[in-house]
Structures are given as structure tokens and as C-alpha cells.
Design an enzyme around this catalytic site. Structure first.
Site, short mmCIF file in Angstrom:
data_model
loop_
_atom_site.label_atom_id
_atom_site.label_comp_id
_atom_site.label_asym_id
_atom_site.label_seq_id
_atom_site.Cartn_x
_atom_site.Cartn_y
_atom_site.Cartn_z
N PHE A 3 -2.41 11.44 1.29
CA PHE A 3 -2.96 10.58 2.34
C PHE A 3 -1.84 10.24 3.32
O PHE A 3 -0.85 9.61 2.95
CB PHE A 3 -3.56 9.27 1.80
CG PHE A 3 -4.17 8.47 2.92
CD1 PHE A 3 -5.45 8.74 3.37
CD2 PHE A 3 -3.43 7.51 3.59
CE1 PHE A 3 -6.00 8.04 4.45
CE2 PHE A 3 -3.97 6.81 4.67
CZ PHE A 3 -5.25 7.08 5.10
N ASP A 9 6.91 10.29 3.03
CA ASP A 9 6.03 9.27 3.61
C ASP A 9 6.05 8.05 2.70
O ASP A 9 5.43 8.04 1.63
CB ASP A 9 4.61 9.82 3.77
CG ASP A 9 3.68 8.80 4.44
OD1 ASP A 9 4.08 7.62 4.58
OD2 ASP A 9 2.55 9.19 4.80
N LYS A 58 3.22 -0.18 7.59
CA LYS A 58 2.60 -1.25 6.81
C LYS A 58 3.48 -2.51 6.72
O LYS A 58 3.50 -3.28 7.66
CB LYS A 58 2.18 -0.71 5.45
CG LYS A 58 1.05 0.33 5.61
CD LYS A 58 0.23 0.59 4.38
CE LYS A 58 -1.06 1.31 4.75
NZ LYS A 58 -1.16 2.69 4.35
C1 LIG Z 1 -1.64 3.80 5.20
C2 LIG Z 1 -0.87 5.06 5.16
C3 LIG Z 1 -0.70 5.86 6.30
C4 LIG Z 1 -1.37 5.56 7.61
O1 LIG Z 1 -1.01 4.33 8.15
P1 LIG Z 1 -1.92 3.68 9.32
O2 LIG Z 1 -1.12 2.50 9.76
O3 LIG Z 1 -3.23 3.30 8.70
O4 LIG Z 1 -2.07 4.72 10.36
C5 LIG Z 1 0.09 6.98 6.19
N1 LIG Z 1 0.68 7.32 5.03
C6 LIG Z 1 0.53 6.58 3.91
C7 LIG Z 1 1.22 7.00 2.66
C8 LIG Z 1 -0.26 5.45 3.93
O5 LIG Z 1 -0.46 4.75 2.81
#
Ligand SMILES: *Cc1c(COP(=O)(O)O)cnc(C)c1O
Length: 399
Positions: free
Chosen positions: A144, A229, A258
Site C-alpha cells: 500500500f 515507504d 502521516k
Molecule cells: C497512508 C500511506 C500512504 C499514503 O498516504 P496519504 O497521505 O494517504 O496519501 C502511503 N504509504 C503508506 C505505507 C501508507 O500507510
């Protein structure tokens, strides 16, 4: 401003006037403080989701709110056409916290991932010598990384992908946790390996020990970038500043987001090697809101809170406690995760995850389910007593 509507009326107008891309639990929240949220009727709930880790410091952390208020009274937005006094210090402090050399600020997580993809491709053409248009990025199954068209192009979740093509080429999916498959998939045109050190949305999936070190080795052996990520796993969620720190592994680029916004504003960034991020020249990439004064001021306070190590320690200690309480619960078949980030699978024959989440509302706990799993990821400011309240509620619902 209150509109004098009942909770049911709020839910009804949301249904009528908003896109149906979420299926929220039937509560209407009005206030938050620390690990708690309050609804329209004045009922209090423990927050066991923490905004998918955007609320690592809890709701309205006093120092972050004070920073934001002070910045609102000074300067909020300039555009990157000019310098401002929060920008350079934010970039330096975030780089120092993460042991990196350069920062590209952005807003949402998806935007950071998109930026990392662009940087990796440009690095591949300019530095690695990949023929123009041939760069490939390897990603993991069940990943994700966000919701843009390019990012859903390499999702393996049919719900995230179906109906949104045509897709961006240049990505290849390999199974998560399988270093041999990764090694076999690398070619001389591979720019980068992009993966989550712990897969959040897939269900807090922690790879076997050694896998992330193997990924690092494969990248070193083949002159390939390792892009981690850490948008959800980073910034103390797992008990260390970055989840990769548990393995003593460094990535070439990290995406952060986040929690970087302190629960107040969207703040994201790509951080990493100066010789990689340095491929970007003026005019080649940008963002109107990226690196704005309010975001940088908030990000600096977040960085300062993280530099104390207090939140990492809370995650380690309270995380161990959550894992042990969960594994003692009748009706929970399996628990995994790391730090204050746990996924609990409801035993076969038990209620669905959604049924448990809905029943927990009555017990004053808000939590996120997926399939037959519950995700327990409260703000890192939660106390042991508050965790007990949540666990007792879960025991009552399952029992
Ligand atoms: C939430 C998330 C994203 C995307 O972040 P947004 O601010 O919703 O665009 C990307 N990578 C990971 C691992 C995430 O948990």
C-alpha cells in the site's frame, strides 16, 4: 460552528453529499484530546486507530498546537518562489533525525511516494545509465503506497485498481518477504526497490528477520536504490524512529508522512541521499503547498518531540503490553505487529471484524477492522490504564 443536527442527520447528509469511498463507523466526533475523542452526544471514546498513525502524538498535542497557533499569527504560506525562516531548519532537523542528507518536502503520503518514484527514475537515467524510458521499479505484493493513478498501477488489491486504468508502466511486483524472488527480478534497468519495512494496510505484516538486510544487500550488489515507504511505520510507531532501524538497515530514500504533520496538517517528505535527491533541478518538480511555513513549523516540533526518544520508548513498552494482553484474550487467534502497532485476528467462528468494531463503539473504543482482523494502533501518548480500558472492552465484546 454547530449546525444543530443530530448524529443521524450528520450521517445522512454525509451519505447524500459526499463521495462514497469510505464506510465510516456510525459515530460523529466533535472533540479530541490525547488518546480520546468525544462525539456529538458527549460520549467519550478511546482512539485505537490514531488516524492510521497520523496521530502518533495524540489529538491536539499541546506543544504542536502551540507551535501551529504561533505560526498562524506569523506566516502561513509563501510558495517556494521565496525563502522563509522555517524551511531550512525543518529540512536540516528532519535529515538529522533520520540520519539522512537531504529533504524534499511535500504534503500527502502519496505525493511523497510519487516524488520518490520520479527521483528514482531520474537517478536511473542520469547516474546509473539506464536507457531512456526503460527504468523499472520493483514493488512488493500486497503493498500500500497511496491512491494516485501511478501508485494504484502497481497495487495488487483489485479494489484499489479495478476500473482505474490505463495504468502507468515500469513497475514489477515480487512477493513480499522473498529475497530470492527479488534478486531474480532485478535487471540492469532496475532503478529502485520500493517497499514498506512493515506492511501496514496489508495487516501489519512484519517480514522475517534478515529480509530487509537482504534487500539492502541486493540493492548494493546491483547499484539499485532501496526506497523504504515509512509513511505509516516510521516516526516512532514501531518503537524506533524508523522501522528499518530495528534491522540496522539504511535505505537510500525514505518516504515519510502521516505523523509528520502532528495530527494538524498534511506534511510529507522524501528524505535520503543527497546524490540521489540532488538529481532534481529547478523547475523539474514542485508543490504549491509543499514546505509551507505552517507545515514546516509543525514538522519541526514533531521532529523535536521525536528527538527525545520518549515516544519510541513508549511504543516499545506499551507495545509489548498490548501484544501480551491481546494474546491472552479469549477469541483472538493470532497477534502480530511491532511496538504499539498490532493486528489481532479474530478466531474462526467468532464475529466479523466489522461486528467487533461496531460493538466496541458501545464500550467507548474506536478501532479499525479489516476482514477478520482488528488493528490496534492507538496514539503513542496512551497510558497503560487506558490500554487496559480498551482491552477490557475488547474482552467484553469477544466474550
Ligand atoms: C497512508 C500511506 C500512504 C499514503 O498516504 P496519504 O497521505 O494517504 O496519501 C502511503 N504509504 C503508506 C505505507 C501508507 O500507510
Amino acid at each position: 460552528m454547530t449546525d444543530g443536527l443530530t448524529p443521524d442527520q450528520h450521517i445522512a447528509i454525509s451519505e447524500r453529499w459526499s463521495a462514497h469511498n469510505y464506510h465510516p463507523l456510525p459515530v460523529v466526533l466533535t472533540h479530541g484530546e490525547g488518546a480520546w475523542m468525544t462525539d456529538l452526544n458527549g460520549k467519550r471514546y478511546l482512539d485505537f486507530l490514531a488516524g492510521y498513525s497520523a496521530l502518533n502524538f495524540g489529538h491536539r498535542h499541546p506543544e504542536i498546537v502551540a507551535t501551529a497557533k504561533a505560526q498562524l499569527d506569523r506566516l502561513t504560506l509563501t510558495g517556494r518562489a521565496f525563502h522563509h525562516d522555517q524551511f531550512g531548519p525543518f529540512c536540516r532537523e528532519l535529515a538529522e533525525l533520520t540520519g539522512t542528507e537531504m529533504v524534499l518536502p511535500a504534503n500527502s503520503g502519496a505525493e511523497a511516494v510519487e516524488s520518490a518514484v520520479k527521483i528514482a527514475r531520474k537517478w536511473a537515467y542520469q547516474i546509473k545509465g539506464v536507457p531512456d524510458g526503460a527504468a523499472e521499479i520493483l514493488v512488493a505484493g500486497e503493498n500500500f503506497h497511496g491512491r494516485t493513478t501511478t501508485i494504484v498501477s502497481f497495487s495488487t488489491d483489485p479494489e484499489a485498481r479495478n476500473g482505474f486504468g490505463p495504468f502507468t508502466p515500469g513497475f514489477k511486483v515480487v512477493p513480499y518477504g522473498d529475497a530470492d524472488a527479488l534478486r531474480a527480478a532485478v535487471t540492469e534497468n532496475t532503478a529502485a526497490v520500493l517497499l514498506e519495512p512493515i506492511q501496514g494496510e496489508a495487516g501489519v505484516v512484519v517480514p522475517a528477520k534478515g529480509y530487509l538486510a537482504d534487500v539492502r544487500q541486493i540493492c548494493d550488489d546491483t547499484n539499485t536504490l532501496f526506497v523504504a515507504d515509512e509513511i505509516q511505520s516510521g516516526l516512532a510507531r514501531t518503537g524506533t524512529t524508523l522501522a528499518l532501524d530495528h534491522e540496522g538497515v539504511h535505505a537510500d530514500l525514505y518516504t515519510l508522512g502521516k505523523a509528520l504533520g502532528g495530527g494538524i496538517v498534511p506534511v510529507s517528505a522524501v528524505v535520503g541521499r543527497a546524490d540521489v535527491i540532488g538529481v532534481l533541478r529547478p523547475g523539474e518538480h514542485g508543490s504549491t503547498f509543499g514546505g509551507n511555513p505552517l507545515a514546516c513549523a509543525v514538522g519541526r516540533t514533531v521532529t523535536r518531540l521525536l528527538a527525545t526518544g520518549e515516544y519510541q520508548e513508549r511504543s516499545r513498552e506499551l507495545g509489548a503490553y498490548v501484544h501480551s494482553r491481546l494474546s491472552e484474550l479469549e477469541g483472538i487467534a493470532e497477534v502480530h505487529g511491532r511496538g504499539l502497532w498490532a493486528s489481532a485476528r479474530i478466531a474462526d467462528g467468532g464475529p466479523s471484524g466489522r461486528e467487533v468494531s461496531e460493538a466496541l463503539i458501545g464500550h467507548g473504543v474506536l478501532c479499525k477492522d479489516y476482514h477478520s482482523n482488528l488493528r490496534i494502533a492507538p496514539p503513542l501518548v496512551i497510558t497503560r490504564e487506558e490500554i487496559d480500558l480498551g482491552m477490557d472492552a475488547l474482552a467484553a465484546v469477544l466474550g
